[in-house]
Write a protein that holds these residues in place. Structure first.
Motif, PDB file in Angstrom:
ATOM      1  N   ARG A   1       0.812  -1.212   0.000  1.00  0.00           N
ATOM      2  CA  ARG A   1       0.000   0.000   0.000  1.00  0.00           C
ATOM      3  C   ARG A   1       0.843   1.259   0.000  1.00  0.00           C
ATOM      4  O   ARG A   1       0.389   2.326  -0.446  1.00  0.00           O
ATOM      5  CB  ARG A   1      -0.935  -0.008   1.214  1.00  0.00           C
ATOM      6  CG  ARG A   1      -1.978  -1.115   1.191  1.00  0.00           C
ATOM      7  CD  ARG A   1      -3.072  -0.856   2.212  1.00  0.00           C
ATOM      8  NE  ARG A   1      -2.574  -0.962   3.583  1.00  0.00           N
ATOM      9  CZ  ARG A   1      -2.650  -2.068   4.324  1.00  0.00           C
ATOM     10  NH1 ARG A   1      -3.185  -3.170   3.803  1.00  0.00           N
ATOM     11  NH2 ARG A   1      -2.210  -2.095   5.563  1.00  0.00           N
ATOM     12  N   LEU A   2       2.084   1.174   0.482  1.00  0.00           N
ATOM     13  CA  LEU A   2       2.939   2.351   0.578  1.00  0.00           C
ATOM     14  C   LEU A   2       3.986   2.430  -0.525  1.00  0.00           C
ATOM     15  O   LEU A   2       4.395   3.526  -0.916  1.00  0.00           O
ATOM     16  CB  LEU A   2       3.662   2.355   1.935  1.00  0.00           C
ATOM     17  CG  LEU A   2       2.795   2.412   3.196  1.00  0.00           C
ATOM     18  CD1 LEU A   2       3.678   2.253   4.436  1.00  0.00           C
ATOM     19  CD2 LEU A   2       2.024   3.712   3.258  1.00  0.00           C
TER      20      LEU A   2
ATOM     21  N   HIS B   1       3.918   4.820  -3.707  1.00  0.00           N
ATOM     22  CA  HIS B   1       3.678   6.264  -3.558  1.00  0.00           C
ATOM     23  C   HIS B   1       4.978   7.045  -3.750  1.00  0.00           C
ATOM     24  O   HIS B   1       6.075   6.562  -3.456  1.00  0.00           O
ATOM     25  CB  HIS B   1       3.083   6.556  -2.178  1.00  0.00           C
ATOM     26  CG  HIS B   1       2.402   7.885  -2.102  1.00  0.00           C
ATOM     27  ND1 HIS B   1       3.091   9.061  -1.892  1.00  0.00           N
ATOM     28  CD2 HIS B   1       1.101   8.231  -2.223  1.00  0.00           C
ATOM     29  CE1 HIS B   1       2.251  10.075  -1.875  1.00  0.00           C
ATOM     30  NE2 HIS B   1       1.025   9.599  -2.070  1.00  0.00           N
ATOM     31  N   ASP B   2       4.821   8.289  -4.235  1.00  0.00           N
ATOM     32  CA  ASP B   2       5.991   9.129  -4.496  1.00  0.00           C
ATOM     33  C   ASP B   2       6.783   9.424  -3.230  1.00  0.00           C
ATOM     34  O   ASP B   2       7.999   9.673  -3.302  1.00  0.00           O
ATOM     35  CB  ASP B   2       5.557  10.447  -5.144  1.00  0.00           C
ATOM     36  CG  ASP B   2       4.960  10.241  -6.525  1.00  0.00           C
ATOM     37  OD1 ASP B   2       5.229   9.182  -7.124  1.00  0.00           O
ATOM     38  OD2 ASP B   2       4.226  11.131  -7.002  1.00  0.00           O
TER      39      ASP B   2
ATOM     40  N   PRO C   1      -2.465   4.305   4.260  1.00  0.00           N
ATOM     41  CA  PRO C   1      -1.937   5.536   3.658  1.00  0.00           C
ATOM     42  C   PRO C   1      -2.987   6.625   3.553  1.00  0.00           C
ATOM     43  O   PRO C   1      -4.103   6.389   3.076  1.00  0.00           O
ATOM     44  CB  PRO C   1      -1.463   5.073   2.277  1.00  0.00           C
ATOM     45  CG  PRO C   1      -2.250   3.842   1.985  1.00  0.00           C
ATOM     46  CD  PRO C   1      -2.505   3.191   3.303  1.00  0.00           C
ATOM     47  N   ASP C   2      -2.651   7.809   4.015  1.00  0.00           N
ATOM     48  CA  ASP C   2      -3.469   8.999   3.833  1.00  0.00           C
ATOM     49  C   ASP C   2      -2.834   9.814   2.717  1.00  0.00           C
ATOM     50  O   ASP C   2      -1.684  10.260   2.841  1.00  0.00           O
ATOM     51  CB  ASP C   2      -3.532   9.806   5.132  1.00  0.00           C
ATOM     52  CG  ASP C   2      -4.451  10.998   5.022  1.00  0.00           C
ATOM     53  OD1 ASP C   2      -4.019  12.029   4.453  1.00  0.00           O
ATOM     54  OD2 ASP C   2      -5.596  10.912   5.493  1.00  0.00           O
ATOM     55  N   GLN C   3      -3.559   9.999   1.623  1.00  0.00           N
ATOM     56  CA  GLN C   3      -2.983  10.604   0.436  1.00  0.00           C
ATOM     57  C   GLN C   3      -2.490  12.029   0.690  1.00  0.00           C
ATOM     58  O   GLN C   3      -1.447  12.440   0.182  1.00  0.00           O
ATOM     59  CB  GLN C   3      -4.001  10.590  -0.711  1.00  0.00           C
ATOM     60  CG  GLN C   3      -4.403   9.194  -1.157  1.00  0.00           C
ATOM     61  CD  GLN C   3      -3.208   8.378  -1.633  1.00  0.00           C
ATOM     62  OE1 GLN C   3      -2.296   8.906  -2.267  1.00  0.00           O
ATOM     63  NE2 GLN C   3      -3.211   7.088  -1.317  1.00  0.00           N
ATOM     64  N   GLU C   4      -3.214  12.798   1.463  1.00  0.00           N
ATOM     65  CA  GLU C   4      -2.799  14.174   1.706  1.00  0.00           C
ATOM     66  C   GLU C   4      -1.498  14.232   2.509  1.00  0.00           C
ATOM     67  O   GLU C   4      -0.588  15.003   2.188  1.00  0.00           O
ATOM     68  CB  GLU C   4      -3.920  14.921   2.446  1.00  0.00           C
ATOM     69  CG  GLU C   4      -5.189  15.099   1.625  1.00  0.00           C
ATOM     70  CD  GLU C   4      -6.228  15.904   2.381  1.00  0.00           C
ATOM     71  OE1 GLU C   4      -5.923  16.317   3.531  1.00  0.00           O
ATOM     72  OE2 GLU C   4      -7.328  16.107   1.833  1.00  0.00           O
TER      73      GLU C   4
ATOM     74  N   LEU D   1       0.815  11.836   2.792  1.00  0.00           N
ATOM     75  CA  LEU D   1       1.937  11.320   1.993  1.00  0.00           C
ATOM     76  C   LEU D   1       2.315  12.277   0.876  1.00  0.00           C
ATOM     77  O   LEU D   1       3.500  12.384   0.522  1.00  0.00           O
ATOM     78  CB  LEU D   1       1.555   9.947   1.421  1.00  0.00           C
ATOM     79  CG  LEU D   1       1.326   8.826   2.440  1.00  0.00           C
ATOM     80  CD1 LEU D   1       1.007   7.523   1.728  1.00  0.00           C
ATOM     81  CD2 LEU D   1       2.531   8.654   3.349  1.00  0.00           C
ATOM     82  N   GLN D   2       1.334  12.984   0.301  1.00  0.00           N
ATOM     83  CA  GLN D   2       1.650  13.941  -0.753  1.00  0.00           C
ATOM     84  C   GLN D   2       2.476  15.098  -0.208  1.00  0.00           C
ATOM     85  O   GLN D   2       3.413  15.572  -0.867  1.00  0.00           O
ATOM     86  CB  GLN D   2       0.356  14.474  -1.377  1.00  0.00           C
ATOM     87  CG  GLN D   2       0.566  15.397  -2.567  1.00  0.00           C
ATOM     88  CD  GLN D   2       1.233  14.697  -3.741  1.00  0.00           C
ATOM     89  OE1 GLN D   2       1.151  13.481  -3.872  1.00  0.00           O
ATOM     90  NE2 GLN D   2       1.902  15.476  -4.588  1.00  0.00           N
TER      91      GLN D   2
ATOM     92  N   ALA E   1       7.505  14.452  -5.578  1.00  0.00           N
ATOM     93  CA  ALA E   1       6.112  14.490  -6.012  1.00  0.00           C
ATOM     94  C   ALA E   1       6.034  14.459  -7.539  1.00  0.00           C
ATOM     95  O   ALA E   1       6.786  15.151  -8.229  1.00  0.00           O
ATOM     96  CB  ALA E   1       5.421  15.738  -5.477  1.00  0.00           C
TER      97      ALA E   1
END
Length: 449
Positions: free
Chosen positions: A283-284, A287-288, A362-365, A367-368, A377
């Motif tokens: 799940r992680l 991600h960028d 994961p919380d997208q905000e 992690l972004q 990013a």
């Protein structure tokens, strides 16, 4: 068995599946309708529901295609032989003969056609050889009797992966991420066999294609992966199979990775039963924020080990991951700096924004923001866009190759060596030659000179 003949005014079925169903329904083989239910139950005794359907109906789903009818029939018969060789339900050769040769079953059409051409003795010998080959293959493989059995096989591999030590200096973090992605695919597909291309794998892992290919080579050499069919020079992915190498279930990580500390083959004190959650890692990983120039795979591994309520020290995390203490400290400092981890009195906790009911979510905000802070990013979006361009260019190149004339015929007699109007040879170098075909000139015999 009579071939399929279309009646007057009857059109060819749109699909092969409908064509096969029409045949099985008895449009061209009415005698197949005379198989009584008790006879069908007798000749399918011991077979699974799928194998019994394959025998009584044939390959209506087109799962065993071939270049011609003979190859399709051979593949279907081998599938039936494997179904009749499962542990505890093995057929005797006489049962195999009865079901395929001496019963009007669609699944035995290839075998009966072979018997008509070469005789019963040859056909029975061929079927006996195929049954023996299928039994040998089934005994070497882990028996998969149902979907739950397949999930159990996937779970055994997952436990072996999670108990192994994956060292960063040998590409272990990439190999762990590679296996985690494949385990997710296998769990969804219900088996250890799966299909995956290098670009799809790189997008799921969040790395370059070259990195994914090198990881596949290491895992193949270590015994975790088996390449069943390469997808190179085609538009299909490669077919792989996950396996457990020697010492894999007892804590070892294969030839390129040492066994875990405190396990059967490892040295050092026994540590607490903490391991990497491969489901959370998947799940992680893509991600960028966990790009190699961001927090990396090791940062994602540390997050999967942390909890919101129970803290862990650097020593616990180092023992659980097998990473160097400097690596653990550097990654934890970066995670705390970006607000993904909290440190309280030397213990590290997962922030509430990333805490889920079953580990890290994961919380997208969040992690972004971490990806923007690390300058990574948009790396995944750029990678996917590049892969789309590469796929389009490859398909365009394949289309050009198919349309281009492969065999370019070389013209041996140059233009101008022969008068076009009269056919007279102008170039003296071609005197004594028959140049009526400029691509294949031949010398004239002496009597015709």
């Amino acid at each position: 068995m009579m071939p399929h003949v279309l009646a007057r005014g009857q059109s060819i079925p749109a699909t092969r599946r409908q064509f096969n169903r029409d045949r099985i329904g008895g449009a061209s083989q009415p005698h197949l309708r005379r198989i009584a239910p008790h006879v069908a139950a007798s000749i399918t005794k011991g077979l699974s529901a799928a194998s019994a359907r394959l025998l009584l109906e044939g390959d209506v789903d087109g799962r065993y295609p071939g270049r011609n009818e003979a190859e399709e029939g051979y593949r279907l018969t081998m599938a039936l032989a494997a179904g009749a060789s499962q542990p505890g339900r093995e057929w005797m050769p006489a049962d195999f003969y009865r079901a395929l040769l001496y019963s009007p079953t669609p699944g035995g059409e290839w075998a009966r056609r072979l018997m008509r051409r070469k005789g019963p003795e040859f056909a029975e010998g061929k079927l006996a050889w195929m049954l023996t080959k299928a039994r040998t293959w089934v005994r070497q493989e882990e028996p998969i009797t149902c979907r739950h059995s397949a999930w159990e096989a996937v779970e055994r591999v997952r436990r072996a992966v999670e108990r192994a030590v994956w060292l960063s200096r040998k590409g272990g973090e990439t190999d762990l991420k590679n296996l985690s992605v494949r385990l997710e695919l296998c769990e969804r597909g219900g088996g250890l066999d799966h299909e995956l291309s290098a670009r799809q794998q790189a997008e799921r892992m969040g790395c370059a294609v070259r990195t994914a290919v090198l990881s596949n080579r290491r895992l193949t050499k270590a015994g975790w992966l088996v390449l069943e069919k390469s997808g190179a020079k085609s538009e299909q992915g490669s077919k792989w199979r996950l396996v457990i190498p020697d010492r894999g279930e007892s804590g070892g990580a294969g030839a390129t990775h040492p066994p875990a500390a405190g396990s059967a083959g490892g040295a050092g004190p026994r540590v607490s039963p903490v391991h990497t959650d491969t489901r959370a890692l998947v799940r992680l990983a893509g991600h960028d924020a966990f790009h190699r120039y961001g927090h990396g795979t090791n940062g994602a591994r540390l997050l999967t080990l942390l909890e919101e309520e129970e803290g862990k020290s650097k020593k616990d995390l180092q023992a659980a991951t097998g990473l160097h203490r400097t690596t653990v400290g550097r990654r934890l400092s970066a995670l705390v700096e970006d607000g993904l981890v909290q440190e309280v009195e030397g213990l590290f906790y997962l922030v509430s924004a990333l805490a889920g009911p079953a580990g890290v979510m994961p919380d997208q905000e969040v992690l972004q923001e971490a990806a923007e802070a690390r300058g990574t990013a948009g790396a995944g979006a750029r990678r996917r866009a590049r892969h789309v361009r590469e796929r389009l260019n490859y398909r365009r190149w394949r289309a050009e190759q198919r349309t281009r004339r492969v065999d370019q015929v070389l013209r041996l007699v140059p233009v101008g060596a022969v008068d076009v109007e009269t056919g007279e040879i102008i170039d003296p170098a071609w005197a004594g030659w028959d140049v009526s075909d400029p691509y294949h000139p031949v010398p004239r015999p002496a009597w015709a000179a």
